[in-house]
Write a protein that holds these residues in place. Sequence first.
Motif, PDB file in Angstrom:
ATOM      1  N   ASP A 244     -10.788  -5.915  13.292  1.00 47.54           N
ATOM      2  CA  ASP A 244     -11.327  -4.919  12.370  1.00 47.54           C
ATOM      3  C   ASP A 244     -12.350  -5.575  11.430  1.00 47.54           C
ATOM      4  O   ASP A 244     -12.066  -6.609  10.807  1.00 47.54           O
ATOM      5  CB  ASP A 244     -10.165  -4.329  11.574  1.00 47.54           C
ATOM      6  CG  ASP A 244     -10.613  -3.210  10.668  1.00 47.54           C
ATOM      7  OD1 ASP A 244     -10.582  -2.057  11.108  1.00 47.54           O
ATOM      8  OD2 ASP A 244     -11.030  -3.505   9.519  1.00 47.54           O
TER       9      ASP A 244
ATOM     10  N   GLU B 141     -13.673  -4.738   8.544  1.00 45.95           N
ATOM     11  CA  GLU B 141     -13.383  -4.794   7.108  1.00 45.95           C
ATOM     12  C   GLU B 141     -12.356  -5.902   6.811  1.00 45.95           C
ATOM     13  O   GLU B 141     -12.473  -6.639   5.822  1.00 45.95           O
ATOM     14  CB  GLU B 141     -12.820  -3.428   6.686  1.00 45.95           C
ATOM     15  CG  GLU B 141     -12.796  -3.192   5.204  1.00 45.95           C
ATOM     16  CD  GLU B 141     -12.170  -1.847   4.869  1.00 45.95           C
ATOM     17  OE1 GLU B 141     -11.718  -1.122   5.788  1.00 45.95           O
ATOM     18  OE2 GLU B 141     -12.123  -1.534   3.663  1.00 45.95           O
TER      19      GLU B 141
ATOM     20  N   LYS C 228     -14.169  -9.207   7.054  1.00 39.00           N
ATOM     21  CA  LYS C 228     -15.045  -9.458   5.892  1.00 39.00           C
ATOM     22  C   LYS C 228     -14.204  -9.945   4.702  1.00 39.00           C
ATOM     23  O   LYS C 228     -14.548 -10.909   4.016  1.00 39.00           O
ATOM     24  CB  LYS C 228     -15.794  -8.152   5.550  1.00 39.00           C
ATOM     25  CG  LYS C 228     -16.913  -8.313   4.572  1.00 39.00           C
ATOM     26  CD  LYS C 228     -18.161  -8.919   5.229  1.00 39.00           C
ATOM     27  CE  LYS C 228     -18.840  -9.882   4.298  1.00 39.00           C
ATOM     28  NZ  LYS C 228     -19.730 -10.840   4.947  1.00 39.00           N
ATOM     29  N   THR C 229     -13.088  -9.232   4.469  1.00 40.49           N
ATOM     30  CA  THR C 229     -12.212  -9.630   3.352  1.00 40.49           C
ATOM     31  C   THR C 229     -11.677 -11.033   3.583  1.00 40.49           C
ATOM     32  O   THR C 229     -11.635 -11.867   2.675  1.00 40.49           O
ATOM     33  CB  THR C 229     -11.029  -8.636   3.215  1.00 40.49           C
ATOM     34  OG1 THR C 229     -11.580  -7.353   2.972  1.00 40.49           O
ATOM     35  CG2 THR C 229     -10.082  -9.005   2.096  1.00 40.49           C
TER      36      THR C 229
ATOM     37  N   LYS D 115      -5.212   2.968   3.249  1.00 39.26           N
ATOM     38  CA  LYS D 115      -5.292   1.553   2.872  1.00 39.26           C
ATOM     39  C   LYS D 115      -4.438   1.283   1.650  1.00 39.26           C
ATOM     40  O   LYS D 115      -4.378   2.104   0.739  1.00 39.26           O
ATOM     41  CB  LYS D 115      -6.756   1.213   2.544  1.00 39.26           C
ATOM     42  CG  LYS D 115      -7.462   0.446   3.635  1.00 39.26           C
ATOM     43  CD  LYS D 115      -8.884   0.179   3.296  1.00 39.26           C
ATOM     44  CE  LYS D 115      -9.048  -0.924   2.283  1.00 39.26           C
ATOM     45  NZ  LYS D 115     -10.450  -1.195   1.992  1.00 39.26           N
TER      46      LYS D 115
ATOM     47  N   LYS E  39      -4.291  -1.742   6.424  1.00 37.40           N
ATOM     48  CA  LYS E  39      -5.071  -0.555   6.804  1.00 37.40           C
ATOM     49  C   LYS E  39      -4.380   0.110   7.997  1.00 37.40           C
ATOM     50  O   LYS E  39      -4.174  -0.511   9.032  1.00 37.40           O
ATOM     51  CB  LYS E  39      -6.482  -0.960   7.205  1.00 37.40           C
ATOM     52  CG  LYS E  39      -7.353   0.238   7.557  1.00 37.40           C
ATOM     53  CD  LYS E  39      -8.551  -0.152   8.386  1.00 37.40           C
ATOM     54  CE  LYS E  39      -9.699  -0.587   7.513  1.00 37.40           C
ATOM     55  NZ  LYS E  39     -10.948  -0.744   8.325  1.00 37.40           N
TER      56      LYS E  39
END
Length: 465
Positions: free
Chosen positions: A212, A214, A217-218, A377, A397
């Motif tokens: 995923d 996101e 990125k985190t 989330k 998520k």
Amino acid sequence: MSDSNSFDVIVIGSGPGGYVCAIRAAQLGMRVACVERRETLGGTCLNIGCIPSKALLQSSENFEELGHKFADMGIVVEGVRLDLARMHARKGEVVAANVKGVEFLFRKNKVTWLKGHGRITAPGKVEVAGTTYDAKNIVIATGSDSIPLRGVEVDEKQVVTSTGALELEKVPEHLVVIGGGVIGLELGSVWKRLGAKVTVVEFLDRILPGMDAEVAKTFERVLTKQGFAFKLGHKVTGATKAADGVTLTVEPAKGGDAFEVKADAVLVAIGRRPYTEGLGLPEIGVALTEKGQVVTDDHWATNVPGIYAIGDCIKGQMLAHKAEDEGVALAERLAGQAGHVNYGVIPGVVYTWPEVATVGETEEELKARGVAYKTGKFPFTANGRARAMGDTDGFVKMLSDKETDRLLGCHIVGPDAGTLIAEVAVAMEFGASAEDVARTCHAHPTLNEAVKEAALATDGRALHV
Ligand code: FAD
Ligand code: NAI
């Protein structure tokens, strides 16, 4: 041919795919042999993969916590120092206990270990160390190997694959990792925690491709906060070795000026490829894909009757538990049962800290398939247990079908994510909805409450944010 040279099943390779297939087939009453040429059983996973890497991840995590996190909790520890030789020795002990465990299980289940390199000389015939054995069924479970990088020659000392990265005799001052995938980030974490400066050169403009976006990125942000340096959108095109280190030539992936980076050690971790060398497959006509994977049908049968294949050497994710599940299902099929693997529910975990865990489809995959979905989330900053642990980075998520609420996927970056994901995998296996998870009573205070809250959040009903 003596009876002792004749088997119902001969499995070639004793990794998690092969040894589990052999044990299950024996449990089901078959006469089974497993060919392994390594000195010990257990394959890549137990000898040079999952197990030694997790031993070092655990040790290095403890070292890091002692040096940094404990003071924050009011525990003053002085004189912390690294005994790398002991750390490696412990890793060896952990590996030894595991590989001996498989040997014990073979004895217990009466699986014969044929020691040596296995070659299929004809359908139903496997040659090992000069003896030809008969088999009603042959299972290829020969695993995978690291992909080499042109211009960056591996010597397992200065320029290493994961195998050499598990054995470095001293902590490199600067470790350059080529490839921001699972191996690069796990083993990069080990050496980062033990004191190395770690730079990850990744060809794509993101880490952990396929996971995923996101979450990735985190995770990249968290790792950067921990001290990792990322050179995304770059590739290494050459390496010059000298006594005092390696000079790498790095180029922007989309074109631009090359520059040099100096490293004490370089880890090449740009993926793995199926390993089937010396098995005799071309000679007997077993079909391979362009990537070298053994072609199998939905029930792991190759195009040659009586020859099957499982694990890293066939299509799908290169994961130990995927290989194991295929081993069990195939053994059951060979016994006339209905063995099955649900490829839609295979969890994947990156064992860093925080961990990354994933099951089912990502948002990107759902969008590409045109599926209407809901997202829920929940951040670990709002979870009481995570606060108490001092581990609030990340989130859960949850993705569910917009119409039916059926769970489609779950993606977690956070403390113990690899354990948390199991709950969602079980729920998905049972075809549960997000509502089912949300209505299940979760003990308080646990990290799992973040999973429940993410399920509630798919319906806008999270309670603690
Ligand atoms: P392997 O485990 O590769 O076993 C194949 C065996 O076959 C080997 O022992 C080899 O010697 C033997 N062999 C090959 N050819 C022959 C022949 N002709 N004759 C006799 N023997 C032969 N996966 C996870 O799920 N979780 C993790 O945490 C994880 N960590 C990893 C860490 C590292 C550093 C690496 C490299 C991999 C990791 N993996 C992890 C991936 C995992 O190790 C593989 O997915 C898994 O081992 C595949 O199992 P397999 O049975 O297909 O093959
Ligand atoms: P990977 O496929 O996870 O990552 C490789 C990375 O290298 C990708 O991000 C790719 O874009 C990048 N890359 C490719 N060519 C490059 C180049 N020339 N320059 C810079 N970057 C480049 O492969 P990895 O990390 O080697 O792991 C191999 C397999 O082992 C994984 O697929 C995984 O299934 C398995 N594994 C699983 C673990 C787990 O489950 N925790 C742990 C370790 C390995």
